[in-house]
Design an enzyme around this catalytic site. Structure first.
Site, short mmCIF file in Angstrom:
data_model
loop_
_atom_site.label_atom_id
_atom_site.label_comp_id
_atom_site.label_asym_id
_atom_site.label_seq_id
_atom_site.Cartn_x
_atom_site.Cartn_y
_atom_site.Cartn_z
N ASP A 30 32.45 43.92 39.94
CA ASP A 30 32.34 42.93 41.02
C ASP A 30 33.19 43.35 42.21
O ASP A 30 34.35 43.75 42.05
CB ASP A 30 32.79 41.56 40.51
CG ASP A 30 32.44 40.44 41.48
OD1 ASP A 30 31.29 39.97 41.43
OD2 ASP A 30 33.32 40.06 42.29
N ILE A 31 32.60 43.28 43.41
CA ILE A 31 33.35 43.63 44.63
C ILE A 31 34.30 42.48 44.95
O ILE A 31 33.89 41.33 45.07
CB ILE A 31 32.39 43.88 45.81
CG1 ILE A 31 31.41 45.02 45.47
CG2 ILE A 31 33.18 44.22 47.08
CD1 ILE A 31 30.36 45.26 46.54
N GLU A 69 27.13 40.48 44.76
CA GLU A 69 28.04 41.62 44.84
C GLU A 69 28.39 42.19 43.48
O GLU A 69 29.37 42.93 43.33
CB GLU A 69 29.33 41.23 45.58
CG GLU A 69 30.21 40.24 44.85
CD GLU A 69 29.87 38.79 45.11
OE1 GLU A 69 30.77 37.94 44.97
OE2 GLU A 69 28.71 38.49 45.45
#
Length: 299
Positions: free
Chosen positions: A179-180, A222
């Site tokens: 996950d960003i 994301e």
């Protein structure tokens, strides 16, 4: 002489009437009708070309076939490696390039054999075009349009398959959920176009550092997932750390703004899970721990 450098266009642009008598053409046409039915019975390239080669081998025993379409990364040998004597055909339907087919044999093909090959190929074009369109549609249905990696649908299909195979053959399997960090802040501060560029850059980073056997997907928003076959938790940790460090080095420049990004990664291992859902939950839970622990870390 028909040799390894010989090139013949589709249907050869030769006077085929000199090579085929009317009686031979009648018999050949009846056989080709059966071939046409087979060519139209599938949308899978390998099936279509296998039917084609089987028919050509009834006329030229032992010959082989190689189909290529470089722009689609297709290189499909049927029947074995290319032999010494070859003829090449550029395939085209209504100005649309459909690739090249190479028929090879241990001895030179006669004019009659070449004419029969060309008769078969003249019926290949539209089934081939349909198969290529089908292949492209399937690829698009399984690919994330923005990043070019697999989408959530592709992940689900591949994840279930790899989990079953790993359990059947008692092999390791690991899953990464990536996950960003603070991605909403990037969108809010720089705009969604900048966010899209960050997503694409992170996806490219993932592809560049992972192994050819690893499968990467955009799970949504994301978040990315990566299926690591034949990989235990220790091996997955090495790959996850490599991902984290490489993304940390990224700088995406948009309208004069240098945007940095980091990722948090959760690891799941099949040895610690009974099925694919438990494996995903394990990786997702570890991602949550990485987020709670301060982000830009692997758990």
């Amino acid at each position: 002489m028909l040799s390894s450098t010989s090139t013949v266009s589709v249907l050869g642009k030769r006077n085929t009437s000199n090579a085929i008598t009317n009686k031979q053409l009648t018999v050949a046409t009846e056989d080709v009708l059966l071939l046409v039915q087979k060519l139209q019975s599938s949308l899978e390239l390998e099936v279509i070309f296998t039917h084609l080669l089987d028919h050509i081998r009834s006329l030229v025993p032992g010959c082989r076939l190689l189909y290529s379409l470089p722009e689609s990364n297709i290189n499909l040998p049927i029947g074995g490696p290319v032999l010494k004597h070859q003829c090449f055909y550029q395939l085209k339907a209504e100005q649309e390039q459909l690739g090249e087919i190479r028929i090879s044999n241990s001895s030179k093909l006669t004019d009659y054999e070449l004419s029969m090959v060309e008769l078969c190929l003249s019926h290949l074009l539209y089934p081939l075009r349909n198969a290529l369109l089908y292949r492209e549609a399937i690829r698009n249905a399984r690919q994330d349009a923005l990043t070019g990696v697999g989408n959530r649908f592709a992940f689900s299909r591949n994840f279930e398959r790899e989990q079953r195979l790993a359990q059947r053959y008692h092999q390791d399997l690991s899953l990464l959920v990536i996950d960003i960090d603070y991605f909403k802040r990037i969108n809010d501060k720089y705009g969604h176009l900048a966010g899209d560029e960050v997503l694409k850059s992170v996806a490219e980073c993932l592809k560049s550092v992972m192994r050819q056997t690893d499968m990467i997907f955009r799970y949504g928003g994301e978040e990315f997932t990566a299926i690591l076959t034949k990989t235990d938790r220790e091996g997955a940790l090495v790959i996850a750390e490599r991902i984290r460090k490489e993304v940390e080095k990224l700088t995406v420049t948009i309208s004069g703004n240098d945007i940095k990004a980091t990722v948090s990664v959760g690891i799941g291992s099949l040895k610690e899970a009974k099925d694919s859902q438990a494996l995903f939950n394990q990786a997702d839970d570890n991602l949550y721990l990485a987020k709670r622990g301060g982000r830009n870390q692997v758990r």
